[in-house]
Write a protein that holds these residues in place. Structure first.
Motif, PDB file in Angstrom:
ATOM      1  N   ARG A 192       0.836  -1.211   0.000  1.00 45.96           N
ATOM      2  CA  ARG A 192       0.000   0.000   0.000  1.00 45.96           C
ATOM      3  C   ARG A 192       0.864   1.251   0.000  1.00 45.96           C
ATOM      4  O   ARG A 192       1.759   1.401   0.835  1.00 45.96           O
ATOM      5  CB  ARG A 192      -0.895   0.009   1.249  1.00 45.96           C
ATOM      6  N   ILE A 193       0.558   2.156  -0.938  1.00 42.82           N
ATOM      7  CA  ILE A 193       1.259   3.452  -0.931  1.00 42.82           C
ATOM      8  C   ILE A 193       0.534   4.320   0.094  1.00 42.82           C
ATOM      9  O   ILE A 193      -0.626   4.697  -0.107  1.00 42.82           O
ATOM     10  CB  ILE A 193       1.234   4.113  -2.326  1.00 42.82           C
ATOM     11  N   ILE A 194       1.214   4.605   1.205  1.00 44.16           N
ATOM     12  CA  ILE A 194       0.530   5.383   2.248  1.00 44.16           C
ATOM     13  C   ILE A 194       0.780   6.889   2.098  1.00 44.16           C
ATOM     14  O   ILE A 194      -0.002   7.693   2.575  1.00 44.16           O
ATOM     15  CB  ILE A 194       0.929   4.917   3.681  1.00 44.16           C
ATOM     16  N   ARG A 195       1.881   7.261   1.470  1.00 48.14           N
ATOM     17  CA  ARG A 195       2.153   8.688   1.236  1.00 48.14           C
ATOM     18  C   ARG A 195       2.814   8.842  -0.132  1.00 48.14           C
ATOM     19  O   ARG A 195       3.646   8.027  -0.517  1.00 48.14           O
ATOM     20  CB  ARG A 195       3.100   9.255   2.309  1.00 48.14           C
ATOM     21  N   SER A 218       2.748   8.476  11.473  1.00 47.98           N
ATOM     22  CA  SER A 218       2.834   7.665  12.687  1.00 47.98           C
ATOM     23  C   SER A 218       3.024   6.181  12.355  1.00 47.98           C
ATOM     24  O   SER A 218       3.522   5.409  13.166  1.00 47.98           O
ATOM     25  CB  SER A 218       1.580   7.859  13.536  1.00 47.98           C
ATOM     26  N   ARG A 219       2.625   5.782  11.135  1.00 47.68           N
ATOM     27  CA  ARG A 219       2.799   4.373  10.773  1.00 47.68           C
ATOM     28  C   ARG A 219       4.261   4.098  10.393  1.00 47.68           C
ATOM     29  O   ARG A 219       4.964   4.998   9.939  1.00 47.68           O
ATOM     30  CB  ARG A 219       1.923   4.032   9.548  1.00 47.68           C
ATOM     31  N   LYS A 220       4.695   2.859  10.545  1.00 48.90           N
ATOM     32  CA  LYS A 220       6.070   2.505  10.155  1.00 48.90           C
ATOM     33  C   LYS A 220       6.167   2.520   8.627  1.00 48.90           C
ATOM     34  O   LYS A 220       5.280   2.015   7.937  1.00 48.90           O
ATOM     35  CB  LYS A 220       6.426   1.113  10.702  1.00 48.90           C
ATOM     36  N   VAL A 221       7.235   3.129   8.127  1.00 51.65           N
ATOM     37  CA  VAL A 221       7.460   3.110   6.676  1.00 51.65           C
ATOM     38  C   VAL A 221       8.368   1.917   6.366  1.00 51.65           C
ATOM     39  O   VAL A 221       9.464   1.798   6.916  1.00 51.65           O
ATOM     40  CB  VAL A 221       8.131   4.431   6.205  1.00 51.65           C
ATOM     41  N   HIS A 222       7.896   1.019   5.504  1.00 53.16           N
ATOM     42  CA  HIS A 222       8.704  -0.161   5.167  1.00 53.16           C
ATOM     43  C   HIS A 222       9.523   0.046   3.895  1.00 53.16           C
ATOM     44  O   HIS A 222      10.600  -0.514   3.757  1.00 53.16           O
ATOM     45  CB  HIS A 222       7.802  -1.392   4.970  1.00 53.16           C
ATOM     46  N   VAL A 223       8.944   0.813   2.951  1.00 54.25           N
ATOM     47  CA  VAL A 223       9.588   0.943   1.637  1.00 54.25           C
ATOM     48  C   VAL A 223       9.531   2.392   1.161  1.00 54.25           C
ATOM     49  O   VAL A 223       8.537   3.083   1.348  1.00 54.25           O
ATOM     50  CB  VAL A 223       8.844   0.070   0.579  1.00 54.25           C
ATOM     51  N   LEU A 224      10.625   2.837   0.541  1.00 56.11           N
ATOM     52  CA  LEU A 224      10.611   4.121  -0.170  1.00 56.11           C
ATOM     53  C   LEU A 224      10.808   3.824  -1.651  1.00 56.11           C
ATOM     54  O   LEU A 224      11.767   3.150  -2.038  1.00 56.11           O
ATOM     55  CB  LEU A 224      11.751   5.026   0.328  1.00 56.11           C
TER      56      LEU A 224
END
Ligand code: AHR
Length: 322
Positions: A192-195, A218-224
């Motif tokens: 899911r692309i969250i931002r 606030s959510r953990k970012v797993h991938v850029l």
């Protein structure tokens, strides 16, 4: 008493000759093909390599290149194209900063009988308004990045939060790299692309955007997923300043495969880069010679590209040309 005015006259003659030689009047000074090229700017390592390739290839091909840097502004590119039309150059080539808004100036070039070649980026105008387009398949680049992320998380049982740093708003690579990536990750509902935010293809804006995201998310970012290496390199700094380990805490994939990306991969901070070849100069000069000779060129010339990961970076860095 008469020496001074004569000297002044000699100076004026010499100065105006130099002016003409430098192409400042826009007049043809010899029999060489005159190519007007409008470059986007110098926003990235990729762009610098692209400019060098075009300038070097013009010298090798004995083409008189009139080069204009638009500093990432469409209005400057339109002005440059109009100036090339006024100079009656033989061919115009340009790398359009954004995809839309070119119809009028392209029609002006057509009415003046000057063929136009697009390099690097596409436009939405009718293809009859340009001779051909030479550049990468940006959708495919986005797909490659998406496939890489999908592979890393193929066994995921929980949501994988992805941050996307987009290129210049409205540019073909930003539109297409987003599209190709989204298309591919859609097969796995956990991805899911969250931002998604623009970093305008530059290091400084990539860093700024990533800083803002890390501060407010606030959510953990797993991938850029960054649409180019420069933004990824800027974001890496932001990630480190936030006390996280780029390449480990956050997996990073970007596009271009410039030397800076190889250095980041070797340092373990960037996981993968998708190649986007900027060395378009030689092919462009061949196309320029073809259109001047009155021969058609293919409407679309796609550049062959691959991808690299941190595991193979060391093996390839020496052979990289940009
Ligand atoms: O149009 C190509 C893109 O533009 C490259 O990926 C990026 O680095 C550049 O600025």
């Amino acid at each position: 008493m008469r020496v001074k005015p004569l000297r002044r006259l000699a100076f004026l003659v010499l100065a105006s000759a130099m002016f003409v030689v430098a192409g400042c009047t826009g007049k043809k000074t010899d029999d060489r093909i005159v190519l007007g090229f409008s470059q986007i700017g110098a926003e990235s390592e990729w762009r610098t390599a692209n400019t060098e390739s075009i300038k070097a290839a013009a010298v090798t091909s004995n083409i008189d290149l009139r080069f204009a840097d638009a500093q990432q502004k469409q209005e400057n590119q339109i002005k440059a194209l109009r100036s090339f039309i006024a100079q009656k150059v033989d061919v115009i080539a340009f790398s359009p900063v954004v995809a839309t808004g070119w119809d009028t100036v392209l029609m002006e070039a057509r009415d003046a009988g000057i063929p136009v070649i697009l390099t690097d980026r596409a436009v939405t105008s009718d293809p009859s308004l340009y001779a051909g387009f030479l550049g990468s398949d940006f959708i495919e680049e986005g797909r490659k990045a998406g496939r890489w992320v999908s592979e890393q998380f193929k066994d995921a049982t929980a949501d994988v939060n992805i941050v996307e740093l987009q290129g210049t708003v409205g540019s073909a690579p930003a539109n297409d790299r987003k599209k190709g990536f989204e298309e591919t990750i859609a097969a796995n509902p956990h991805l899911r692309i969250i931002r998604s935010q623009t970093g305008d293809f530059t290091r400084s804006k990539g860093k700024e955007a990533m800083e803002a995201i890390l501060k407010s998310e606030s959510r953990k970012v797993h991938v850029l997923y960054a649409h180019n290496d420069d933004m990824a390199i800027g974001a890496i700094q932001a990630i480190e300043e936030a006390g996280l380990k780029p390449g480990k805490d956050i997996l990073i994939v970007s596009i271009d495969a410039v030397k800076g990306a190889f250095q980041a991969m070797i340092a373990g901070k960037l996981n993968a880069t998708i190649e986007c070849n900027p060395l378009l100069g030689p092919q462009l000069m061949t196309s320029v010679a073809e259109v001047v000779a009155g021969r058609p060129i293919p409407k679309r010339i796609v550049v062959e590209e691959t991808m690299f990961t941190m595991e193979t970076a060391k093996q390839f860095i020496q052979s990289r040309k940009y």
